[in-house]
Design an enzyme around this catalytic site. Structure first.
Site, PDB file in Angstrom:
ATOM      1  N   THR A 125      18.501  20.284  74.367  1.00 35.89           N
ATOM      2  CA  THR A 125      18.286  19.031  73.799  1.00 35.89           C
ATOM      3  C   THR A 125      17.906  17.807  74.629  1.00 35.89           C
ATOM      4  O   THR A 125      18.244  17.887  75.765  1.00 35.89           O
ATOM      5  CB  THR A 125      19.721  18.672  72.997  1.00 35.89           C
ATOM      6  OG1 THR A 125      19.704  17.138  72.625  1.00 35.89           O
ATOM      7  CG2 THR A 125      20.796  18.784  74.004  1.00 35.89           C
ATOM      8  N   ASP A 126      17.426  16.787  74.340  1.00 31.22           N
ATOM      9  CA  ASP A 126      17.002  15.539  75.008  1.00 31.22           C
ATOM     10  C   ASP A 126      18.489  14.900  75.310  1.00 31.22           C
ATOM     11  O   ASP A 126      18.456  14.173  76.503  1.00 31.22           O
ATOM     12  CB  ASP A 126      16.031  14.661  74.551  1.00 31.22           C
ATOM     13  CG  ASP A 126      16.495  13.866  73.117  1.00 31.22           C
ATOM     14  OD1 ASP A 126      17.576  14.364  72.622  1.00 31.22           O
ATOM     15  OD2 ASP A 126      15.874  13.206  72.643  1.00 31.22           O
ATOM     16  N   GLU A 127      19.449  15.201  74.673  1.00 27.88           N
ATOM     17  CA  GLU A 127      20.671  14.549  75.055  1.00 27.88           C
ATOM     18  C   GLU A 127      21.503  15.211  76.327  1.00 27.88           C
ATOM     19  O   GLU A 127      22.193  14.224  76.969  1.00 27.88           O
ATOM     20  CB  GLU A 127      21.677  14.778  73.781  1.00 27.88           C
ATOM     21  CG  GLU A 127      21.058  14.265  72.547  1.00 27.88           C
ATOM     22  CD  GLU A 127      22.258  14.344  71.361  1.00 27.88           C
ATOM     23  OE1 GLU A 127      23.374  14.070  71.875  1.00 27.88           O
ATOM     24  OE2 GLU A 127      21.758  14.316  70.212  1.00 27.88           O
ATOM     25  N   TYR A 150      29.311  17.047  73.617  1.00 19.32           N
ATOM     26  CA  TYR A 150      28.296  18.104  73.168  1.00 19.32           C
ATOM     27  C   TYR A 150      27.226  18.158  74.090  1.00 19.32           C
ATOM     28  O   TYR A 150      27.086  19.318  74.592  1.00 19.32           O
ATOM     29  CB  TYR A 150      27.816  17.585  71.901  1.00 19.32           C
ATOM     30  CG  TYR A 150      26.295  18.034  71.520  1.00 19.32           C
ATOM     31  CD1 TYR A 150      26.103  19.362  71.086  1.00 19.32           C
ATOM     32  CD2 TYR A 150      25.280  17.112  71.426  1.00 19.32           C
ATOM     33  CE1 TYR A 150      24.966  19.732  70.912  1.00 19.32           C
ATOM     34  CE2 TYR A 150      24.112  17.693  71.266  1.00 19.32           C
ATOM     35  CZ  TYR A 150      23.831  19.118  70.813  1.00 19.32           C
ATOM     36  OH  TYR A 150      22.597  19.576  70.643  1.00 19.32           O
ATOM     37  N   LYS A 154      25.706  21.326  76.701  1.00 21.16           N
ATOM     38  CA  LYS A 154      24.285  21.864  76.563  1.00 21.16           C
ATOM     39  C   LYS A 154      23.767  21.821  77.842  1.00 21.16           C
ATOM     40  O   LYS A 154      23.122  22.576  78.462  1.00 21.16           O
ATOM     41  CB  LYS A 154      23.510  21.065  75.583  1.00 21.16           C
ATOM     42  CG  LYS A 154      23.782  21.147  74.206  1.00 21.16           C
ATOM     43  CD  LYS A 154      23.667  22.462  73.712  1.00 21.16           C
ATOM     44  CE  LYS A 154      22.359  22.737  73.410  1.00 21.16           C
ATOM     45  NZ  LYS A 154      22.154  24.073  72.718  1.00 21.16           N
TER      46      LYS A 154
END
Ligand code: NAD
Ligand code: TYD
Length: 337
Positions: A125-127, A150, A154
């Site tokens: 994810t870009d997060e 989260y 990741k």
């Protein structure tokens, strides 16, 4: 041709749309492995369950022995790992399941990919890049600076993937996509939550000032990118995926209300999410120039078709929400909202 790929998390939002994409656009066979957590729903695959190219097994990815047996039994060529705990608010309430599924689960699959010499794609994810200010974009060279449990889980998984490439030569690539929307998304994430609550004429909880920015992509565009990376992506490389569609949260909520003919009085500003990332924005130049991928769906069209899907699938929403949804909201807000 009878090539089989293991799709983990294939009963969730993006995974089930990916399975649909594969069965419609390729000749590959698919084995779905999914733990069926609150977010996983076999009903998401109901249209295809009679297709001989699709097999479904309820299992957890961190159960290495079982997954190895499945890979051997079906003779899988590769693994695409969609399985994860995915909701930031839940990770703030309890980070532990995120470590188990997202970190331990990824390491379990990497061990198998290493042993059996499988192609491996990690859906990240870009997060993992953290938050942007008013300017700039995430590129594949942006340092990892995750802010929520989260995104930390990741980012940690991504680092394990890179370590298995460098240490053991695993043929793995990583995708980092922006916020997805589309059919079959569990109604705890912004867009489906707001549609479902507006249809029920209940309050729409907007965090903070509503001016946080997310960069939206339709799930079908994400999935065509994932397939391009599986087929053509280079070992050890990261590919950002986005559709250049930045939106303030409050503007999306207002568009949904307007499309459904509902009043903006339903909007309620609530306490901000702790550590809330202000802005995400993806630079997808690499995947576009190196793999020739392009997004096809505009945000306006994609949002309209998604609203339409939720209007015509209210029974699906009722089935998937069950008791967990109410418990979750009571825990998040300390009361029913
Ligand atoms: P989702 O929560 O809808 O689905 C996740 C699926 O994984 C569920 O079916 C769940 O049952 C399954 N699962 C969870 N833990 C498992 C385990 N230990 N073993 C086996 N199955 C397990 O999530 P999603 O939105 O479809 O996200 C899929 C992937 O895409 C995730 O890895 C997520 O980090 C990534 N991603 C999501 C977005 C987004 O906007 N939704 C954006 C970028 C990346
Ligand atoms: P979300 O869909 O949870 O995705 P992520 O946090 O992974 O980007 O949230 C998207 C944005 O919407 C984020 O800025 C938080 C905000 N939001 C609300 O304002 N209210 C809500 O009830 C939810 C779930 C999210």
């Amino acid at each position: 041709m009878n090539i089989t790929i293991l799709i983990t998390g294939g009963a969730g939002f993006i995974g089930s749309n990916f399975v649909r994409y594969m069965l419609l656009h390729t000749e590959y066979s698919i084995v779905v492995v999914d733990a069926l957590t609150y977010a996983g729903n076999p009903e998401n695959l109901a249209d295809f369950i009679a297709d001989k190219r699709l097999s479904f097994i309820q299992e957890r990815i961190e159960h290495t022995e079982k997954i190895r047996e499945i890979c051997n039994h079906y003779g899988v060529e590769g693994i695409i790992n969609f399985a994860a705990e995915t909701h930031v608010d839940r990770s703030i309430m309890d980070p532990s399941p995120f470590v188990t599924s997202n970190v331990m689960g990824t390491v379990s699959l990497l061990n198998i990919a290493r042993e059996l010499g499988l192609r491996y794609v990690q859906i990240s994810t870009d997060e993992v890049y953290g938050s942007l200010g008013d300017d700039g974009y995430f590129t594949e060279h942006t340092p990892l600076q995750p802010s929520s449990p989260y995104s930390a889980s990741k980012a940690s998984a991504d680092m394990f993937v890179q370590s298995f490439v460098h240490t053991f030569g695993v043929n793995a690539s990583i995708t980092r996509c922006s916020n997805n929307y589309g059919p079959y998304q569990f109604p705890e994430k912004l867009i489906p939550l707001m549609i479902v609550r507006a249809l029920e004429n209940t309050t729409l909880p907007v965090y903070g000032d509503g001016k946080n920015v997310r960069d939206w992509i339709h799930v079908d565009d994400h999935n065509s990118a994932v397939w391009a990376v599986y087929c053509q992506g280079k070992k050890g490389e990261v590919y950002n995926i986005g559709a250049s569609s930045e939106q303030h949260n409050i503007d999306i909520v207002k568009k949904i209300l307007s499309s459904l003919g509902k009043s903006e009085h339903l909007i309620t500003y609530v306490k901000d999410r702790p550590g809330h990332d202000r802005r995400y924005a993806i630079d997808s130049t690499k995947i576009m120039t190196e793999l020739g991928w392009r997004p096809q769906i505009s945000f306006a069209d994609g949002l309209e078709s998604t609203i339409e899907w939720y209007c015509t699938h209210q029974q699906w929403c009722n089935n998937i929400r069950n008791g967990d949804y109410q418990r979750y909201y009571q825990q998040l807000y300390g009361k029913n909202i």
